[in-house]
Design a protein around this motif. Structure first.
Motif, PDB file in Angstrom:
ATOM      1  N   GLU A 190     -41.687  13.865  44.689  1.00 55.61           N
ATOM      2  CA  GLU A 190     -42.275  13.817  46.027  1.00 55.61           C
ATOM      3  C   GLU A 190     -42.081  15.173  46.700  1.00 55.61           C
ATOM      4  N   LEU A 191     -43.172  15.850  47.021  1.00 53.67           N
ATOM      5  CA  LEU A 191     -43.111  17.145  47.703  1.00 53.67           C
ATOM      6  C   LEU A 191     -43.630  17.000  49.121  1.00 53.67           C
ATOM      7  N   GLU A 192     -42.911  17.616  50.059  1.00 56.15           N
ATOM      8  CA  GLU A 192     -43.368  17.659  51.444  1.00 56.15           C
ATOM      9  C   GLU A 192     -44.160  18.947  51.667  1.00 56.15           C
ATOM     10  N   ALA A 193     -44.857  19.022  52.795  1.00 56.58           N
ATOM     11  CA  ALA A 193     -45.669  20.200  53.108  1.00 56.58           C
ATOM     12  C   ALA A 193     -44.817  21.462  53.051  1.00 56.58           C
ATOM     13  N   GLY A 194     -45.301  22.454  52.318  1.00 56.28           N
ATOM     14  CA  GLY A 194     -44.615  23.735  52.197  1.00 56.28           C
ATOM     15  C   GLY A 194     -43.699  23.844  51.001  1.00 56.28           C
ATOM     16  N   GLN A 195     -43.375  22.740  50.345  1.00 59.10           N
ATOM     17  CA  GLN A 195     -42.489  22.821  49.191  1.00 59.10           C
ATOM     18  C   GLN A 195     -43.246  23.313  47.955  1.00 59.10           C
ATOM     19  N   VAL A 196     -42.501  23.963  47.046  1.00 62.88           N
ATOM     20  CA  VAL A 196     -43.102  24.586  45.866  1.00 62.88           C
ATOM     21  C   VAL A 196     -42.538  23.958  44.592  1.00 62.88           C
ATOM     22  N   LEU A 197     -43.436  23.485  43.742  1.00 62.73           N
ATOM     23  CA  LEU A 197     -43.095  23.024  42.402  1.00 62.73           C
ATOM     24  C   LEU A 197     -43.304  24.187  41.447  1.00 62.73           C
ATOM     25  N   ARG A 198     -42.254  24.534  40.713  1.00 61.91           N
ATOM     26  CA  ARG A 198     -42.324  25.694  39.818  1.00 61.91           C
ATOM     27  C   ARG A 198     -41.915  25.278  38.409  1.00 61.91           C
ATOM     28  N   LEU A 199     -42.706  25.714  37.423  1.00 61.46           N
ATOM     29  CA  LEU A 199     -42.404  25.441  36.024  1.00 61.46           C
ATOM     30  C   LEU A 199     -41.912  26.706  35.336  1.00 61.46           C
ATOM     31  N   GLY A 200     -40.776  26.588  34.640  1.00 61.46           N
ATOM     32  CA  GLY A 200     -40.347  27.657  33.758  1.00 61.46           C
ATOM     33  C   GLY A 200     -41.112  27.559  32.445  1.00 61.46           C
ATOM     34  N   TYR A 201     -40.549  28.123  31.387  1.00 57.51           N
ATOM     35  CA  TYR A 201     -41.219  28.129  30.098  1.00 57.51           C
ATOM     36  C   TYR A 201     -40.546  27.145  29.149  1.00 57.51           C
ATOM     37  N   ALA A 202     -41.360  26.297  28.534  1.00 55.94           N
ATOM     38  CA  ALA A 202     -40.844  25.263  27.639  1.00 55.94           C
ATOM     39  C   ALA A 202     -40.265  25.882  26.369  1.00 55.94           C
ATOM     40  N   SER A 203     -39.177  25.294  25.886  1.00 55.46           N
ATOM     41  CA  SER A 203     -38.550  25.777  24.648  1.00 55.46           C
ATOM     42  C   SER A 203     -39.147  25.108  23.415  1.00 55.46           C
ATOM     43  N   VAL A 204     -39.767  23.953  23.596  1.00 53.37           N
ATOM     44  CA  VAL A 204     -40.477  23.270  22.518  1.00 53.37           C
ATOM     45  C   VAL A 204     -41.814  22.793  23.070  1.00 53.37           C
ATOM     46  N   GLY A 205     -42.762  22.534  22.167  1.00 51.85           N
ATOM     47  CA  GLY A 205     -44.084  22.119  22.625  1.00 51.85           C
ATOM     48  C   GLY A 205     -44.876  23.287  23.163  1.00 51.85           C
ATOM     49  N   LEU A 206     -46.145  23.036  23.454  1.00 48.84           N
ATOM     50  CA  LEU A 206     -47.052  24.110  23.833  1.00 48.84           C
ATOM     51  C   LEU A 206     -47.721  23.896  25.185  1.00 48.84           C
ATOM     52  N   ARG A 207     -47.973  22.637  25.542  1.00 49.82           N
ATOM     53  CA  ARG A 207     -48.768  22.353  26.746  1.00 49.82           C
ATOM     54  C   ARG A 207     -48.085  21.308  27.623  1.00 49.82           C
ATOM     55  N   SER A 208     -47.919  21.635  28.906  1.00 49.16           N
ATOM     56  CA  SER A 208     -47.410  20.698  29.903  1.00 49.16           C
ATOM     57  C   SER A 208     -48.564  20.227  30.776  1.00 49.16           C
ATOM     58  N   TYR A 209     -48.369  19.078  31.420  1.00 49.06           N
ATOM     59  CA  TYR A 209     -49.404  18.498  32.287  1.00 49.06           C
ATOM     60  C   TYR A 209     -48.803  18.176  33.644  1.00 49.06           C
ATOM     61  N   VAL A 210     -49.490  18.633  34.688  1.00 50.66           N
ATOM     62  CA  VAL A 210     -49.063  18.382  36.059  1.00 50.66           C
ATOM     63  C   VAL A 210     -50.117  17.505  36.721  1.00 50.66           C
ATOM     64  N   ALA A 211     -49.740  16.276  37.031  1.00 47.29           N
ATOM     65  CA  ALA A 211     -50.637  15.362  37.731  1.00 47.29           C
ATOM     66  C   ALA A 211     -50.204  15.234  39.181  1.00 47.29           C
ATOM     67  N   VAL A 212     -51.173  14.999  40.056  1.00 44.16           N
ATOM     68  CA  VAL A 212     -50.901  14.758  41.473  1.00 44.16           C
ATOM     69  C   VAL A 212     -51.576  13.449  41.854  1.00 44.16           C
TER      70      VAL A 212
END
Length: 294
Positions: free
Chosen positions: A93-115
């Motif tokens: 749950e993100l409030e207005a102004g908050q930032v979701l940040r992804l680093g780099y995965a150590s395994v796998g190739l593709r991540s998915y961000v749903a809203v």
């Protein structure tokens, strides 16, 4: 709205694709790892086919301009909200102004961000997916892009996280059925001998394979094959002898023989395999459907 503050190697908007346009020369495209897209959408209470963001390796940062519910699945890129670590495959749950940040995965190739509500960009031919081969659909994400969020569905998230296994970091076993052009090879069964590995020449169109151990795939002759239709998961073999497993943005026709087709359930695993990762082909048993026929 969501504001894109940072993009890594590549981030595209993807849903479950645009089937039904083969007669117009347009392939379905869609998420390379469909199961991870579906899971991300289920976590936030969306229908499974809502548009989300497919992130290659990581490096994405998103700022919420209003309260929004997110989930990150697929390759386990370490995620933070305003610098605080948060769980993978969990409801965020993100409030207005908050930032979701992804680093780099150590395994796998593709991540998915749903809203929750989905990424509500205009559809093209019934889909919001980016087809990297044809150029259809929304452009890859860039810094300062603003992404609209669709209306929230009536269903609410029913779990806080999903206990899913990480993509394998070592050998990937892939089930395949020989054909339709296995008779073009001196020994098509050589596909199942030894170990292949994912080449650096891999993308959303296909994963090229290098031979690590075992015999080569050798054509009987140099005859030309008339162009014919190919499906998701087809293993096409060009003159170099390096098989290519067709993924989400594959062409709908091809002129090289298809030695085998991997089963639908294993397409997502190939889409998550990294360059250099070993792959072993296993004969599919009766009842396992080839990709494109599930």
């Amino acid at each position: 709205m969501i504001v894109v503050e940072q993009v890594g190697p590549l981030a595209t908007i993807q849903d479950l694709g645009r089937p039904g346009w083969f007669d117009s020369g347009v392939g379905p495209s869609g998420a390379a790892d469909r199961s991870s897209l579906r899971l991300a959408n289920r976590l936030v209470g969306n229908p499974e086919g809502h548009a989300a963001i497919e992130v290659l390796l990581g490096g994405l940062a998103l700022r919420a301009e209003e309260h929004a519910t997110f989930a990150v699945t697929g390759a386990p890129a370490p995620a933070t909200v305003d610098g605080t670590p948060v769980g993978h495959a969990s409801v965020l749950e993100l409030e207005a102004g908050q930032v979701l940040r992804l680093g780099y995965a150590s395994v796998g190739l593709r991540s998915y961000v749903a809203v929750r509500g989905g990424v509500d960009v205009p559809p093209v031919l019934g889909s919001r997916s980016r087809d990297t081969m044809s150029g259809l659909g929304p452009e890859p994400l860039a810094k300062r892009d603003r992404l609209p969020i669709g209306p929230s569905p009536r269903t609410l998230p029913t779990v806080e996280f999903a206990p899913v296994a990480e993509p394998p970091a070592d050998l990937v076993a892939v089930h395949a059925m020989l054909g339709p052009r296995d008779d073009w090879f001196t020994d098509a069964a050589a596909l199942f001998d030894g170990v292949w590995e994912i080449s650096t020449d891999t993308d959303r169109i296909g994963a090229r394979l290098d031979r690590r151990t075992g015999p080569p795939l050798t054509r009987k002759d140099k005859a030309e094959l008339p162009t014919e239709g190919v499906t998701l998961g087809s293993i096409q073999v060009p003159p170099s002898g390096q098989p290519v497993v067709f993924l989400a943005d594959h062409p709908i026709t091809g002129g090289y023989p298809v030695v085998a087709v991997i089963i639908d359930a294993d397409v997502d695993a190939v889409a998550q395999a990294r360059p250099g990762q070993p792959v072993r082909f296993v004969r599919a048993v009766s009842g396992q459907d080839p990709a494109g026929h599930a």
